[in-house]
Design an enzyme around this catalytic site. Structure first.
Site, short mmCIF file in Angstrom:
data_model
loop_
_atom_site.label_atom_id
_atom_site.label_comp_id
_atom_site.label_asym_id
_atom_site.label_seq_id
_atom_site.Cartn_x
_atom_site.Cartn_y
_atom_site.Cartn_z
N TYR A 152 -25.65 48.13 47.99
CA TYR A 152 -26.57 49.23 47.68
C TYR A 152 -26.81 49.41 46.17
CZ TYR A 152 -22.16 51.59 47.01
OH TYR A 152 -20.90 51.90 46.58
N GLY A 189 -28.33 49.68 52.05
CA GLY A 189 -26.91 49.94 52.32
C GLY A 189 -26.40 51.31 51.91
N ASP A 215 -16.10 52.79 58.36
CA ASP A 215 -17.17 51.90 57.87
C ASP A 215 -18.09 51.43 59.01
OD1 ASP A 215 -16.74 51.97 55.14
OD2 ASP A 215 -15.35 50.29 55.14
N LYS A 235 -6.68 49.28 51.15
CA LYS A 235 -7.04 49.49 52.56
C LYS A 235 -6.08 48.81 53.55
CE LYS A 235 -12.04 50.11 52.06
NZ LYS A 235 -13.34 49.71 52.63
N ALA A 279 -17.87 37.14 55.40
CA ALA A 279 -16.72 37.28 56.30
C ALA A 279 -15.58 38.01 55.60
CB ALA A 279 -16.27 35.91 56.77
N1 LIG Z 1 -22.69 50.14 51.94
C1 LIG Z 1 -21.40 50.34 52.06
O1 LIG Z 1 -20.94 51.42 52.44
C2 LIG Z 1 -20.44 49.21 51.78
C3 LIG Z 1 -19.15 49.22 52.36
C4 LIG Z 1 -18.29 48.16 52.09
C5 LIG Z 1 -18.71 47.11 51.26
N2 LIG Z 1 -19.96 47.14 50.73
C6 LIG Z 1 -20.42 46.03 49.89
O2 LIG Z 1 -20.32 44.82 50.65
C7 LIG Z 1 -20.03 43.72 49.80
C8 LIG Z 1 -18.86 42.93 50.38
O3 LIG Z 1 -17.70 43.75 50.40
P1 LIG Z 1 -16.31 43.19 51.00
O4 LIG Z 1 -15.34 44.29 50.87
O5 LIG Z 1 -16.51 42.56 52.33
O6 LIG Z 1 -15.96 42.04 49.94
P2 LIG Z 1 -15.00 40.79 50.12
O7 LIG Z 1 -13.96 41.05 51.16
O8 LIG Z 1 -14.60 40.40 48.75
O9 LIG Z 1 -15.99 39.64 50.72
C9 LIG Z 1 -17.00 39.11 49.91
C10 LIG Z 1 -17.91 38.21 50.76
O10 LIG Z 1 -18.95 37.71 49.91
C11 LIG Z 1 -18.92 36.28 49.91
N3 LIG Z 1 -19.27 35.78 48.59
C12 LIG Z 1 -18.88 36.27 47.39
N4 LIG Z 1 -19.41 35.52 46.39
C13 LIG Z 1 -20.14 34.54 46.99
C14 LIG Z 1 -20.92 33.46 46.49
N5 LIG Z 1 -21.05 33.24 45.17
N6 LIG Z 1 -21.55 32.66 47.38
C15 LIG Z 1 -21.41 32.89 48.71
N7 LIG Z 1 -20.70 33.90 49.25
C16 LIG Z 1 -20.05 34.71 48.39
C17 LIG Z 1 -17.50 35.92 50.28
O11 LIG Z 1 -17.47 34.61 50.78
P3 LIG Z 1 -16.07 33.75 50.75
O12 LIG Z 1 -15.26 34.23 51.93
O13 LIG Z 1 -16.53 32.35 50.92
O14 LIG Z 1 -15.42 34.02 49.43
C18 LIG Z 1 -17.19 36.98 51.35
O15 LIG Z 1 -17.80 36.63 52.57
C19 LIG Z 1 -19.77 44.32 48.41
O16 LIG Z 1 -20.96 44.15 47.65
C20 LIG Z 1 -19.53 45.80 48.68
O17 LIG Z 1 -19.94 46.61 47.60
C21 LIG Z 1 -20.84 48.15 50.99
#
Ligand SMILES: NC(=O)c1ccc[n+]([C@@H]2O[C@H](COP(=O)([O-])OP(=O)(O)OC[C@H]3O[C@@H](n4cnc5c(N)ncnc54)[C@H](OP(=O)(O)O)[C@@H]3O)[C@@H](O)[C@H]2O)c1
Length: 278
Positions: free
Chosen positions: A219, A240, A104, A68, A130
């Site tokens: 989701y 979601g 998104d 992305k 974040a």
């Molecule tokens: N419904 C939809 O259409 C849609 C679209 C996009 C994403 N999603 C979902 O959203 C989620 C996040 O996606 P993303 O792309 O933003 O991922 P990402 O960039 O990897 O960010 C992950 C986030 O989760 C936090 N995190 C991960 N493990 C953790 C833990 N053990 N304790 C506390 N915080 C933790 C991270 O905190 P740190 O910064 O401290 O590491 C960060 O804030 C995923 O599950 C994805 O499948 C859904």
């Protein structure tokens, strides 16, 4: 067949993507003889793949992890959402040049519009996480005019980066989230906590006001532990999956020329697939 409109989702890995199922459903529903497929593109092969897009082999497509941000850099023009979020998830061609958008934030807002339209009246929102998805959520909250937004994250530095990118947003640690709940109208989980195979989010939504809306962009599972706890308190909850379905709408319209609808049939198709993968 030679002039059939073709679109794609690229990622690495990509086999897990449900986008072909979503777009395939719409192609069939509208009787369009188009093609939408998942293509595994390793980072080293991205540039060559984008050349194929420029040459007109495809009308465009979706872009997912890990491409992305690289595609954001590669495109000639970006829509406003992509510019604000710093990532491209939807790609198309205009005058032979690559154009990138991000749907998104649209998907997030459209899901809430469909399931909890009162979200637009919220004055305060607490966003957990974040990462990349949080950026899209913050853009949607800003577009909706929600004045007081806090982003709470495990890594304080990443919350701080988002607060810089979205002026007015307050950064906080994830451990500060419980104390903020009593003043939260809209709670959004964008962390991967609660996702299948991940620990669940350790946050008790009990302190939220009775009118609060709780949405989780995770989701799989559809009902995350956070949503289950919020529902047991009779709070309005939104899962979601709707975000995933709605974010696909603008791309399909751009490539195939018809604006598709997010219907109960489409949702049931993806829910059945999620159930099968459990
Ligand atoms: N419904 C939809 O259409 C849609 C679209 C996009 C994403 N999603 C979902 O959203 C989620 C996040 O996606 P993303 O792309 O933003 O991922 P990402 O960039 O990897 O960010 C992950 C986030 O989760 C936090 N995190 C991960 N493990 C953790 C833990 N053990 N304790 C506390 N915080 C933790 C991270 O905190 P740190 O910064 O401290 O590491 C960060 O804030 C995923 O599950 C994805 O499948 C859904």
């Amino acid at each position: 067949m030679a002039d059939m409109t073709r679109a794609f989702v690229i990622g690495h890995p990509i086999a897990h993507s449900r986008s072909p199922m979503i777009h395939g459903h719409w192609l069939a529903a509208h009787g369009i003889a188009g093609d939408y497929r998942a293509i595994d593109v390793a980072p080293a092969d991205l540039s060559a793949f984008l050349d194929r897009v420029r040459r007109g082999e495809f009308a465009g497509g979706n872009v997912t992890i890990p491409h992305k941000e690289a595609v954001f850099e590669a495109v000639v023009h970006r829509d406003a959402a992509a510019g604000a979020i710093g990532a491209v998830n939807t790609l198309w061609i205009e005058m032979g040049e690559l154009v990138g958008g991000n749907t998104d934030a649209y998907g997030f807002a459209a899901n809430l519009d469909a399931n909890a339209p009162q979200w637009r009246m919220a004055e305060t929102a607490l966003v957990l996480g974040a990462g990349g998805a949080a950026r899209a959520v913050l853009h949607a909250l800003r577009e909706a005019g929600i004045a007081k937004v806090t982003v709470a994250n495990r890594s304080a530095a990443r919350a701080g980066e988002l607060a810089l990118a979205f002026p007015g947003v307050k950064p906080a640690g994830l451990d500060q989230a419980p104390a903020l709940l009593a003043r939260t109208d809209l709670l959004v989980n964008t962390t991967s906590l609660g996702m299948k195979g991940q620990p669940s989010l350790d946050l008790d939504p009990d302190a939220l006001p009775d009118h609060a809306i709780v949405t989780d962009i995770v989701y799989a599972p559809l009902i995350t532990p956070l949503l289950a706890r919020a529902a047991s308190r009779n709070l309005k909850t939104v899962d979601g999956l709707g975000m995933l379905l709605h974010q696909a709408v603008p791309g399909f319209e751009r490539w195939f020329g018809v604006r598709p609808a997010v219907t109960p049939d489409l949702r049931a198709l993806i829910v059945a697939d999620l159930e099968a993968q459990r």
